[in-house]
Design a protein around this motif. Structure first.
Motif, PDB file in Angstrom:
ATOM      1  N   GLY A  50      -1.122   3.041 -15.140  1.00  0.00           N
ATOM      2  CA  GLY A  50      -0.257   3.871 -15.962  1.00  0.00           C
ATOM      3  C   GLY A  50       0.669   4.795 -15.216  1.00  0.00           C
ATOM      4  N   ALA A  51       0.717   4.706 -13.896  1.00  0.00           N
ATOM      5  CA  ALA A  51       1.636   5.533 -13.111  1.00  0.00           C
ATOM      6  C   ALA A  51       2.941   4.780 -12.942  1.00  0.00           C
ATOM      7  CB  ALA A  51       1.022   5.869 -11.757  1.00  0.00           C
ATOM      8  N   ALA A  52       3.929   5.127 -13.749  1.00  0.00           N
ATOM      9  CA  ALA A  52       5.167   4.351 -13.765  1.00  0.00           C
ATOM     10  C   ALA A  52       6.022   4.580 -12.525  1.00  0.00           C
ATOM     11  CB  ALA A  52       5.969   4.694 -15.022  1.00  0.00           C
ATOM     12  N   THR A  53       6.101   5.811 -12.079  1.00  0.00           N
ATOM     13  CA  THR A  53       6.947   6.137 -10.936  1.00  0.00           C
ATOM     14  C   THR A  53       6.158   6.979  -9.940  1.00  0.00           C
ATOM     15  OG1 THR A  53       7.796   8.143 -12.005  1.00  0.00           O
ATOM     16  CG2 THR A  53       9.048   6.095 -12.328  1.00  0.00           C
ATOM     17  N   ALA A  54       6.640   7.015  -8.703  1.00  0.00           N
ATOM     18  CA  ALA A  54       6.003   7.822  -7.661  1.00  0.00           C
ATOM     19  C   ALA A  54       7.074   8.535  -6.858  1.00  0.00           C
ATOM     20  CB  ALA A  54       5.157   6.951  -6.740  1.00  0.00           C
ATOM     21  N   GLU A  55       6.857   9.812  -6.595  1.00  0.00           N
ATOM     22  CA  GLU A  55       7.699  10.518  -5.637  1.00  0.00           C
ATOM     23  C   GLU A  55       7.258  10.104  -4.238  1.00  0.00           C
ATOM     24  OE1 GLU A  55       8.914  14.787  -6.457  1.00  0.00           O
ATOM     25  OE2 GLU A  55       7.086  14.632  -7.664  1.00  0.00           O
ATOM     26  N   VAL A  56       8.207   9.939  -3.333  1.00  0.00           N
ATOM     27  CA  VAL A  56       7.899   9.525  -1.969  1.00  0.00           C
ATOM     28  C   VAL A  56       8.385  10.605  -1.007  1.00  0.00           C
ATOM     29  CG1 VAL A  56       8.217   7.775  -0.181  1.00  0.00           C
ATOM     30  CG2 VAL A  56       8.071   7.096  -2.594  1.00  0.00           C
ATOM     31  N   PHE A  57       7.483  11.062  -0.147  1.00  0.00           N
ATOM     32  CA  PHE A  57       7.801  12.114   0.809  1.00  0.00           C
ATOM     33  C   PHE A  57       7.669  11.535   2.217  1.00  0.00           C
ATOM     34  CE2 PHE A  57       6.424  14.134  -3.049  1.00  0.00           C
ATOM     35  CZ  PHE A  57       7.296  15.209  -3.196  1.00  0.00           C
ATOM     36  N   SER A  58       8.771  11.519   2.940  1.00  0.00           N
ATOM     37  CA  SER A  58       8.794  10.915   4.267  1.00  0.00           C
ATOM     38  C   SER A  58       8.433  11.929   5.341  1.00  0.00           C
ATOM     39  CB  SER A  58      10.176  10.325   4.553  1.00  0.00           C
ATOM     40  OG  SER A  58      11.162  11.347   4.524  1.00  0.00           O
ATOM     41  N   SER A  59       8.210  11.418   6.527  1.00  0.00           N
ATOM     42  CA  SER A  59       7.880  12.224   7.698  1.00  0.00           C
ATOM     43  C   SER A  59       9.083  12.302   8.630  1.00  0.00           C
ATOM     44  CB  SER A  59       6.707  11.590   8.451  1.00  0.00           C
ATOM     45  OG  SER A  59       6.482  12.208   9.696  1.00  0.00           O
TER      46      SER A  59
END
Length: 364
Positions: free
Chosen positions: A30-39
């Motif tokens: 049920g997690a449609a989208t994800a925030e992505v945090f880069s290094s």
């Protein structure tokens, strides 16, 4: 991390591959989208440890591949380490090589640093450390303006202090932490700041209280405390619990109580099953605990902890292992919705990914 995988020009593509690999499994829950945090692509690790191999009577940093080939690889430079560590490594090694006392039976070197620039070095030996070692180690410490801890079997000599003082800027505020030698701290400080900020943004300011399991040195505890009346935080490590208390004092935070208890023990205490002397100073009935925050080890939640956590209205979960997180979510999502999902690239150029999930009870 094998240095053969260190290819900054390919970093963005590698990160996208990791994200693409993980997204379908979370989408099924049920997690449609994800925030992505880069290094940062280089100089992101605040911790590094190396075995020492003596080659032609010269101590060298070495690492071993994980592909079954146990041949030692000499490390001349380590660009994934933060700059204070990367710039110190070879001058320190050459200085140690000039001292028969410091290099004799030296087995391992561990580095701990932070965004503050302080460096603590642990020198680990296969022999007892004596006054000659301490005298030369102190000279080394003064030469490089670093902290040094010497360790051997049943022996630990702390020159100056066994920690660095770190400052993290997260959620619009600076927080000061003591990070102790040989204790867990987040390895990628830049990504850690993003993780803390993300966690804080999931929680509106609530009129109730927070329970935290696996609080460590208070990395998330202190920033999250601003969103609750009170926080009850638990941790089984004595060193981490003491550091968390010290960090509260450093940041002038007074609404957190720490208890050295396991998840099962705090559950028993909250349900009145058994008393604990470590909680004797607290009135547990005075806590309104509807939100729980967990940041467990790679094994994730055990069966008991998973059931216990599932009783809360709101669950904030930081995970260093997507596989065990997905296993835990299979259970938690029976009664909770995933409201937010985030991927944090703590470990560039590897298959590892840190994840954050915020869940709310389906009736909410």
């Amino acid at each position: 991390m094998p240095l053969s995988n260190f290819k900054p020009a390919e970093y963005r593509a590698q990160l996208q591959q990791k994200v693409d690999r993980l997204k379908p499994a979370f989408a099924e829950l049920g997690a449609a989208t994800a925030e992505v945090f880069s290094s940062s692509e280089t100089h992101y690790r605040m911790r590094a440890e190396f075995r020492i191999q003596h080659i032609d009577d010269e101590p060298q940093y070495v690492m071993f591949r994980k592909d079954g080939d146990r041949k030692a690889v000499v490390i001349d430079e380590f660009p994934v380490a933060c700059k204070p560590i990367a710039e110190l490594m070879q001058p320190l090694r050459r200085a140690i090589a000039q001292s028969d006392t410091l290099k004799r039976r030296l087995f391992q070197i561990e580095f701990l640093s932070g965004l503050s620039g302080e460096v603590l070095v642990s020198l680990i030996y296969h022999r007892p450390l004596d006054e000659d070692w301490e005298r030369e180690a102190r000279a080394l410490m003064e030469q490089f303006s670093i902290g040094i801890v010497g360790r051997s079997r049943k022996q630990r000599l702390v020159l100056a202090q066994p920690y660095i003082t770190e400052t993290l800027n997260a959620d619009g505020q600076a927080f000061t932490f003591r990070h102790y030698e040989n204790s867990f701290t987040q390895p990628n400080a830049g990504v850690n700041e993003q993780m803390i900020s993300w966690a804080c943004k999931q929680l509106p300011k609530l009129s109730d209280d927070l329970l935290e399991l696996y609080c460590g040195c208070g990395n998330f505890t202190l920033p999250l405390s601003r969103y609750f009346n009170k926080v009850l935080a638990t941790e089984v490590s004595k060193t981490s619990t003491q550091a968390a208390k010290e960090n509260c004092t450093l940041n002038d935070i007074s609404n957190i109580e720490f208890a050295r208890l396991s998840a099962e023990e705090i559950s028993q205490a909250l349900q009145g099953v058994r008393p604990f002397r470590r909680l004797a100073h607290l009135d547990l009935a005075d806590y309104q605990l509807n939100t729980v925050f967990v940041d467990p080890p790679r094994a994730g939640l055990d069966d008991f902890s998973r059931t216990f956590v599932g009783q809360f209205k709101r669950i904030l979960y930081i995970s260093c292992n997507p596989e065990t997180l997905l296993r835990d979510l299979e259970y938690l999502c029976q009664n909770h919705h995933i409201r937010s999902l985030a991927f944090f690239d703590q470990f560039p150029y590897t298959t590892h990914m840190e994840c954050g999930v915020f869940l709310e009870e389906k009736s909410v």
